[in-house]
Design a protein around this motif. Structure first.
Motif, PDB file in Angstrom:
ATOM      1  N   LEU A  44       3.910  65.245  53.322  1.00  0.00           N
ATOM      2  CA  LEU A  44       3.507  65.083  54.712  1.00  0.00           C
ATOM      3  C   LEU A  44       3.261  66.427  55.401  1.00  0.00           C
ATOM      4  O   LEU A  44       2.955  66.483  56.572  1.00  0.00           O
ATOM      5  N   PHE A  45       3.430  67.498  54.638  1.00  0.00           N
ATOM      6  CA  PHE A  45       3.151  68.825  55.176  1.00  0.00           C
ATOM      7  C   PHE A  45       1.660  69.131  55.177  1.00  0.00           C
ATOM      8  O   PHE A  45       1.227  70.115  55.740  1.00  0.00           O
ATOM      9  N   LYS A  46       0.884  68.332  54.491  1.00  0.00           N
ATOM     10  CA  LYS A  46      -0.525  68.646  54.300  1.00  0.00           C
ATOM     11  C   LYS A  46      -1.347  68.141  55.481  1.00  0.00           C
ATOM     12  O   LYS A  46      -1.460  66.942  55.697  1.00  0.00           O
ATOM     13  N   LEU A  47      -1.877  69.045  56.225  1.00  0.00           N
ATOM     14  CA  LEU A  47      -2.684  68.667  57.385  1.00  0.00           C
ATOM     15  C   LEU A  47      -3.809  69.672  57.558  1.00  0.00           C
ATOM     16  O   LEU A  47      -3.832  70.725  56.929  1.00  0.00           O
ATOM     17  N   SER A  48      -4.727  69.352  58.431  1.00  0.00           N
ATOM     18  CA  SER A  48      -5.829  70.270  58.702  1.00  0.00           C
ATOM     19  C   SER A  48      -5.282  71.544  59.322  1.00  0.00           C
ATOM     20  O   SER A  48      -4.473  71.511  60.243  1.00  0.00           O
ATOM     21  N   THR A  49      -5.734  72.649  58.818  1.00  0.00           N
ATOM     22  CA  THR A  49      -5.248  73.939  59.317  1.00  0.00           C
ATOM     23  C   THR A  49      -6.112  74.481  60.450  1.00  0.00           C
ATOM     24  O   THR A  49      -5.862  75.590  60.927  1.00  0.00           O
ATOM     25  N   THR A  50      -7.107  73.713  60.891  1.00  0.00           N
ATOM     26  CA  THR A  50      -8.027  74.202  61.927  1.00  0.00           C
ATOM     27  C   THR A  50      -7.289  74.566  63.208  1.00  0.00           C
ATOM     28  O   THR A  50      -7.435  75.673  63.739  1.00  0.00           O
ATOM     29  N   VAL A  51      -6.484  73.618  63.726  1.00  0.00           N
ATOM     30  CA  VAL A  51      -5.749  73.854  64.976  1.00  0.00           C
ATOM     31  C   VAL A  51      -4.738  74.976  64.797  1.00  0.00           C
ATOM     32  O   VAL A  51      -4.636  75.888  65.627  1.00  0.00           O
ATOM     33  N   VAL A  52      -4.006  74.908  63.694  1.00  0.00           N
ATOM     34  CA  VAL A  52      -2.977  75.920  63.434  1.00  0.00           C
ATOM     35  C   VAL A  52      -3.587  77.313  63.371  1.00  0.00           C
ATOM     36  O   VAL A  52      -3.090  78.255  64.004  1.00  0.00           O
ATOM     37  N   ASN A  53      -4.650  77.456  62.602  1.00  0.00           N
ATOM     38  CA  ASN A  53      -5.282  78.775  62.466  1.00  0.00           C
ATOM     39  C   ASN A  53      -5.851  79.267  63.798  1.00  0.00           C
ATOM     40  O   ASN A  53      -5.752  80.464  64.115  1.00  0.00           O
ATOM     41  N   ASP A  54      -6.447  78.357  64.580  1.00  0.00           N
ATOM     42  CA  ASP A  54      -7.039  78.733  65.866  1.00  0.00           C
ATOM     43  C   ASP A  54      -5.960  79.232  66.824  1.00  0.00           C
ATOM     44  O   ASP A  54      -6.131  80.262  67.487  1.00  0.00           O
ATOM     45  N   VAL A  55      -4.838  78.495  66.892  1.00  0.00           N
ATOM     46  CA  VAL A  55      -3.725  78.904  67.776  1.00  0.00           C
ATOM     47  C   VAL A  55      -3.137  80.226  67.313  1.00  0.00           C
ATOM     48  O   VAL A  55      -2.844  81.114  68.117  1.00  0.00           O
ATOM     49  N   TYR A  56      -3.009  80.375  66.006  1.00  0.00           N
ATOM     50  CA  TYR A  56      -2.438  81.617  65.473  1.00  0.00           C
ATOM     51  C   TYR A  56      -3.342  82.816  65.747  1.00  0.00           C
ATOM     52  O   TYR A  56      -2.876  83.876  66.178  1.00  0.00           O
ATOM     53  N   GLU A  57      -4.643  82.637  65.514  1.00  0.00           N
ATOM     54  CA  GLU A  57      -5.582  83.753  65.673  1.00  0.00           C
ATOM     55  C   GLU A  57      -5.756  84.143  67.141  1.00  0.00           C
ATOM     56  O   GLU A  57      -5.811  85.322  67.484  1.00  0.00           O
ATOM     57  N   THR A  58      -5.847  83.139  68.032  1.00  0.00           N
ATOM     58  CA  THR A  58      -6.102  83.426  69.450  1.00  0.00           C
ATOM     59  C   THR A  58      -4.825  83.739  70.215  1.00  0.00           C
ATOM     60  O   THR A  58      -4.868  84.398  71.264  1.00  0.00           O
ATOM     61  N   GLY A  59      -3.681  83.258  69.713  1.00  0.00           N
ATOM     62  CA  GLY A  59      -2.429  83.422  70.449  1.00  0.00           C
ATOM     63  C   GLY A  59      -2.353  82.520  71.666  1.00  0.00           C
ATOM     64  O   GLY A  59      -1.510  82.742  72.550  1.00  0.00           O
ATOM     65  N   GLN A  60      -3.226  81.481  71.751  1.00  0.00           N
ATOM     66  CA  GLN A  60      -3.271  80.562  72.879  1.00  0.00           C
ATOM     67  C   GLN A  60      -2.835  79.157  72.441  1.00  0.00           C
ATOM     68  O   GLN A  60      -3.229  78.683  71.370  1.00  0.00           O
ATOM     69  N   SER A  61      -2.021  78.511  73.281  1.00  0.00           N
ATOM     70  CA  SER A  61      -1.567  77.154  72.965  1.00  0.00           C
ATOM     71  C   SER A  61      -2.715  76.156  73.061  1.00  0.00           C
ATOM     72  O   SER A  61      -3.709  76.380  73.763  1.00  0.00           O
ATOM     73  N   LYS A  62      -2.536  75.028  72.374  1.00  0.00           N
ATOM     74  CA  LYS A  62      -3.527  73.948  72.443  1.00  0.00           C
ATOM     75  C   LYS A  62      -2.798  72.622  72.671  1.00  0.00           C
ATOM     76  O   LYS A  62      -1.771  72.348  72.052  1.00  0.00           O
ATOM     77  N   PHE A  63      -3.355  71.812  73.600  1.00  0.00           N
ATOM     78  CA  PHE A  63      -2.867  70.461  73.838  1.00  0.00           C
ATOM     79  C   PHE A  63      -4.068  69.543  73.682  1.00  0.00           C
ATOM     80  O   PHE A  63      -5.024  69.599  74.454  1.00  0.00           O
ATOM     81  N   ILE A  64      -4.066  68.714  72.652  1.00  0.00           N
ATOM     82  CA  ILE A  64      -5.229  67.901  72.313  1.00  0.00           C
ATOM     83  C   ILE A  64      -4.843  66.429  72.366  1.00  0.00           C
ATOM     84  O   ILE A  64      -3.902  66.004  71.681  1.00  0.00           O
ATOM     85  N   GLU A  65      -5.565  65.688  73.185  1.00  0.00           N
ATOM     86  CA  GLU A  65      -5.356  64.244  73.243  1.00  0.00           C
ATOM     87  C   GLU A  65      -6.423  63.543  72.427  1.00  0.00           C
ATOM     88  O   GLU A  65      -7.552  64.012  72.326  1.00  0.00           O
TER      89      GLU A  65
END
Length: 318
Positions: A44-65
C-alpha cells in the motif's frame, strides 16, 4: 510515527505516510499508518509520486479535493482508489528539504476545514525541525560509532606493530646468538689446531674435528631455520608431518649445544629418559624450535641449580 498519528488525527484522514530523502538523494517511503495507528503493508506504499515530488521540489503544501487516480494500475495509488482527498506538506528547515508528510481520505471533502489545513501545515513545519534534529543526531551517533571503531582498529594495529617489533628484536637476538656460538666453537678449534700441540691420531684432535663439524652443522641449520621462519612470517609455511627419532634428531643435538652454555654458568644439566619410545610423528622443524626455545629460556633465566630435561610416556601412551 508520533508525528504521522497526530497528522492523521488532526485531519481526520484514513491513512498517511512519511517520505524522507535517503543518503543517495532519492525519496524513500519510511512509514505508512492507518487511522488506528496500525502500520499498513508495504504494497500500500505504492502511489503516484507526482504530488509528493511537486511538494518536495517546490517546498509548498498541497490540498487537493476530488483527486482522481487516472489509472487502473493499483501501484499508482496508495490503495486502489478512484477518488481521494489529499493533503501533503514538506518536511524542511530553513536550510534543507528532506521529505514530505502526506495524508488522504477516500471520502470527498472530509478534509474541508481551512483551520485544519493550517494546523496540518504548522504540524509539518514543527515536525520538520524535530525530525531533522533526530536525523542529525542519528548521523552524529553513526559517525561517533565509526570513529570509535576506527580508533579501536588503530589501537589494535598499534599493538600488533609493537608485538611484531618485539618479535623482530627477539628473532635478531636469537639469530645473533645462534650464529655467534658455533663461530666461536669453530674459531677456538682452529686456534687449537694451529698450536700443533696434539698428535694427529690423538683423541683431542678427534674432539676438535667433532666440534668443527658440530659448529658448521649448527650454522647450516640456523640458516635453514631463517628460511623456514621467513615462510611462516609470509604465511607460506606448510606443516610437514614425518616420523622422526625424537632423541637422536631433536633432543640430543639441542642438549649437546646447551650443556656447554649451562656449564659456563655453573649449572648442572641433566637429561633423563624413562621411555623406550623414540619415534614420533611431527613437524620436525616446529618441534625442534619449541624444545630449543624452552631449553634456551631455562638456561638463560636459571641463575643457579639444575636444568633437567626428561623424556617419558604420559598416561595416554604418548
Amino acid at each position: 510515527e508520533l508525528v504521522l498519528n497526530n497528522a492523521i488525527n488532526i485531519t481526520k484522514s484514513e491513512r498517511g505516510f512519511v517520505v524522507l530523502k535517503s543518503e543517495n538523494g532519492n525519496l524513500e517511503y519510511m512509514l505508512c499508518l492507518d487511522a488506528e495507528g496500525k502500520t499498513l503493508p508495504e504494497e500500500l506504499f505504492k502511489l503516484s509520486t507526482t504530488v509528493v515530488n511537486d511538494v518536495y521540489e517546490t517546498g509548498q503544501s498541497k490540498f487537493i479535493e476530488s483527486a482522481l487516480n487516472g489509472s487502473s494500475d493499483p501501484s499508482e495509488s496508495i490503495i486502489n482508489l478512484k477518488l481521494q482527498t489529499i493533503m501533503c506538506a514538506p518536511l524542511m528547515t530553513k536550510n534543507e528539504k528532506f521529505g514530505v508528510i502526506y495524508v488522504d481520505s477516500q471520502i470527498l471533502n472530509k478534509i474541508d476545514n481551512k483551520e485544519v489545513v493550517e494546523m496540518f501545515e504548522i504540524l509539518a513545519s514543527q515536525a520538520g525541525i524535530v525530525i531533522n534534529n533526530a536525523m542529525m543526531h542519528q548521523r552524529q551517533v553513526t559517525a561517533n560509532f565509526k570513529l570509535k571503531k576506527a580508533y579501536q582498529e588503530l589501537e589494535i594495529a598499534r599493538q600488533e606493530a609493537e608485538k611484531l617489533e618485539k618479535l623482530k628484536n627477539h628473532f635478531l637476538s636469537q639469530m645473533s646468538h645462534e650464529i655467534r656460538t658455533p663461530f666461536n666453537i669453530i674459531l677456538g678449534s682452529t686456534q687449537l689446531l694451529k698450536s700443533n700441540n696434539f698428535p694427529l691420531e690423538s683423541a683431542e684432535i678427534d674432539e676438535i674435528f667433532r666440534m668443527l663439524e658440530q659448529g658448521s652443522n649448527r650454522i647450516i641449520r640456523t640458516l635453514d631455520e631463517i628460511m623456514e621462519m621467513s615462510k611462516i612470517i609470509s604465511g607460506n609455511y606448510e606443516i610437514h608431518q614425518e616420523k622422526i627419532n625424537l632423541e637422536t634428531e631433536v633432543l640430543k643435538p639441542i642438549i649437546s649445544n646447551y650443556e656447554v652454555i649451562a656449564r659456563g654458568k655453573g649449572l648442572y644439566f641433566i637429561y633423563e629418559k624413562s621411555a623406550e619410545i623414540n619415534e614420533v610423528l611431527c613437524d620436525k622443524f616446529m618441534i625442534y624450535q619449541i624444545i630449543q626455545e624452552l631449553i634456551d629460556n631455562a638456561v638463560k633465566f636459571t641463575l643457579k641449580g639444575t636444568i633437567r630435561v626428561k623424556q617419558f610416556v604420559n598416561k595416554e601412551g604418548k
